[in-house]
Design an enzyme around this catalytic site. Structure first.
Site, PDB file in Angstrom:
ATOM      1  N   HIS A  78     -14.873   3.604 -34.669  1.00  0.00           N
ATOM      2  CA  HIS A  78     -13.931   2.829 -35.485  1.00  0.00           C
ATOM      3  C   HIS A  78     -14.636   2.229 -36.698  1.00  0.00           C
ATOM      4  CE1 HIS A  78     -10.279   2.015 -32.640  1.00  0.00           C
ATOM      5  NE2 HIS A  78     -10.671   3.270 -32.618  1.00  0.00           N
TER       6      HIS A  78
ATOM      7  N   TYR B 235     -19.533  -8.570 -35.456  1.00  0.00           N
ATOM      8  CA  TYR B 235     -18.738  -7.660 -34.623  1.00  0.00           C
ATOM      9  C   TYR B 235     -19.506  -6.370 -34.322  1.00  0.00           C
ATOM     10  CZ  TYR B 235     -14.460  -5.688 -32.629  1.00  0.00           C
ATOM     11  OH  TYR B 235     -13.524  -5.155 -31.765  1.00  0.00           O
TER      12      TYR B 235
ATOM     13  N   LYS C   7     -18.207  -8.825 -26.772  1.00  0.00           N
ATOM     14  CA  LYS C   7     -19.662  -8.948 -26.749  1.00  0.00           C
ATOM     15  C   LYS C   7     -20.315  -8.841 -25.371  1.00  0.00           C
ATOM     16  CE  LYS C   7     -20.618  -9.262 -30.969  1.00  0.00           C
ATOM     17  NZ  LYS C   7     -20.079  -7.907 -31.124  1.00  0.00           N
TER      18      LYS C   7
ATOM     19  N   PRO D  30     -13.907 -12.689 -23.899  1.00  0.00           N
ATOM     20  CA  PRO D  30     -13.908 -11.301 -24.372  1.00  0.00           C
ATOM     21  C   PRO D  30     -13.471 -11.117 -25.824  1.00  0.00           C
ATOM     22  CG  PRO D  30     -12.107 -11.671 -22.808  1.00  0.00           C
ATOM     23  CD  PRO D  30     -12.919 -12.921 -22.827  1.00  0.00           C
TER      24      PRO D  30
ATOM     25  N   TYR E 148      -6.191  -7.992 -33.274  1.00  0.00           N
ATOM     26  CA  TYR E 148      -6.298  -9.285 -32.596  1.00  0.00           C
ATOM     27  C   TYR E 148      -5.256 -10.190 -33.255  1.00  0.00           C
ATOM     28  CZ  TYR E 148     -11.023  -7.820 -31.042  1.00  0.00           C
ATOM     29  OH  TYR E 148     -12.088  -7.157 -30.491  1.00  0.00           O
TER      30      TYR E 148
END
Ligand code: RFL
Ligand code: PHB
Length: 391
Positions: free
Chosen positions: A74, A386, A298, A294, A202
């Site tokens: 991604h 990220y 990570k 979550p 998200y």
């Protein structure tokens, strides 16, 4: 029965399996004792997003083939708030991607290669206990099929997750936990339906957080924030799909394909760090030493980076007689752990609705999202966390 090895590992989750393989690749003897059965370990649906740290380790072991064939690289992910969608272009901002490949698949690949590489895994080992970790002859005991067993080792590695016995073996006079418990959990659903979007979303919605994720082009993984006292039975599939469609915003919501749940579970959210990660001849790695909510994806990745440091330390000890290798492990690992804790905590605060969020807290979330939407510097900061900070 009594056996002897160089490194005895407790727990055959991602941390224990990766560590065992990294040691075996250097010719170091390792045995893993695991409480559960192989099917139980593979049945746990957990992480879905791998950083380069984790994919590099699989490649280094020559075990990345299926991940590269079946995983989904991604280039970005999205933060949603109402109708607004902020895309974080991690590829453009950091030059790196993340890999969508389930923890179950990572575990399956590591398990499948164990026997051929001389990594012994003892499943269904009950009553695992650690002994003499402060001496230079530590050992562990367990029972299996009614018989008692002992494994003597030079080191014991506690890769036994948050509830395992390893961390508890460290006396409270030398160790300390730092903890934050969040007032909600995540309800997850896995279904064989195409994802509603090609990248993760998200979402911060008035009703609470939601996440659209996936395992493949035909398998979706979704989560919603729920109160801690909610039960699975409170969320029949239809109610859950309705809620996801609402929380993910008009576009993604309209694009959801519904289907029967293959798995549904509720997990509480917690931040936790135990210091130090070594005591005597016991070394902790992964969830045994720390937990992150979550939100930042990570947990598994931190287990992988711990194990990268820990295998280096053990290889230094056994192969180069490096006297300081083991002593340096805890501080090195913790420096990275705390940064991932910070990122996971901050993203959790930004994207969830807290039961007593007042209007000021909500305005802070909006201001933060406005800032992220308008600032490449802010997006870069999120992106570099990220994709994973360097080892
Ligand atoms: P694990 O996977 O918990 O494995 C520990 C192993 O130890 C065994 N064990 C024992 N063995 C012998 N004797 C005993 N007494 C024992 N007690 C326990 C257990 O049976 C088990 O096999 O820990 P490890 O290896 O440190 O790996 C950590 C990861 O599993 C965890 O951090 C991630 O799953 C967290 N996580 C995510 N991490 C990511 O990096 N990206 C994600 O996208 C992501 N999503 C998630 C997640 C965790 C979730 N839940 C349910 C907690 C999503 C969710 C919903
Ligand atoms: C998942 O796909 O299970 C997943 C993805 C991203 C997260 C957490 C979980 O932040």
């Amino acid at each position: 029965m009594k056996a002897r090895t160089q490194v005895a590992i407790i727990g055959a989750g991602p941390a224990g399996l990766l560590l065992g393989h990294l040691l075996r690749a250097e010719g170091i003897d390792a045995v893993i004792v695991e409480r559960a059965s192989p099917d139980y370990v593979l049945g746990r649906i957990r992480a879905g997003v791998l950083e380069r740290t984790a994919t590099d380790l699989l490649d280094r072991l020559g075990l990345g083939e299926r991940m590269h064939a079946e995983g989904l690289p991604h280039d970005g992910f999205n933060l949603a708030d109402g109708e607004r969608l902020i895309r974080i272009d991690i590829q453009k901002l950091t030059g790196k991607q993340v890999m969508v490949y389930g923890q179950t698949e990572v575990t399956r690949d590591l398990m499948a290669a164990a026997q051929a590489r001389g990594l012994e895994i003892i499943y269904e080992a009950a009553d695992v206990a650690l002994h003499d970790i402060e001496s230079d002859r530590p050992y562990l005991t367990y029972t299996k099929d009614g018989a008692s067993h002992t494994i003597e080792a030079a080191f014991i590695c506690g890769c036994d997750g948050f509830h395992g016995p390893s961390r508890q073996a460290i006396p409270s006079s030398v160790g300390r936990g730092f903890e934050k418990v969040y007032p909600f959990g995540w309800l997850g659903i896995l279904a064989d339906v195409p994802p509603c979007n090609h990248e993760l979303i998200y979402a911060n919605h008035e009703n609470g957080f939601a996440l659209a994720s996936m395992r493949s082009a035909t398998r979706s993984r979704y989560y919603i924030q729920v109160p801690l006292d909610d039960q699975i039975e409170d969320w029949p599939d239809d109610r859950l799909w309705d809620e996801l469609a609402l929380r993910l915003g008009p576009e993604a919501g309209a694009n959801i394909t519904r289907g029967p749940a293959m798995e549904k579970s509720i997990a509480p959210l917690r931040s936790f760090v135990f210091e130090p990660m070594r005591h005597g001849r016991l070394l902790l790695a992964g969830d045994a030493a720390h937990i992150v909510p979550p939100t930042g994806a990570k947990g598994l990745n931190l287990a992988a980076s711990d194990v990268a440091y820990l295998s280096d330390a053990l290889i230094g000890h056994f192969k180069r007689s490096d006297q300081d290798a083991i002593g340096g492990y805890s501080a090195k690992a913790l420096a990275r752990v705390w940064k991932s804790e910070r990122f996971s905590w901050q993203l959790t605060l930004l994207m969830h609705r807290f039961p007593n969020t007042d209007i000021f807290d909500r305005r802070m979330q909006i201001a933060d999202l406005d800032y992220i939407a308008s600032s490449i510097a802010a997006q870069t900061s999120i992106a570099e966390n990220y994709v994973g900070l360097p080892l």
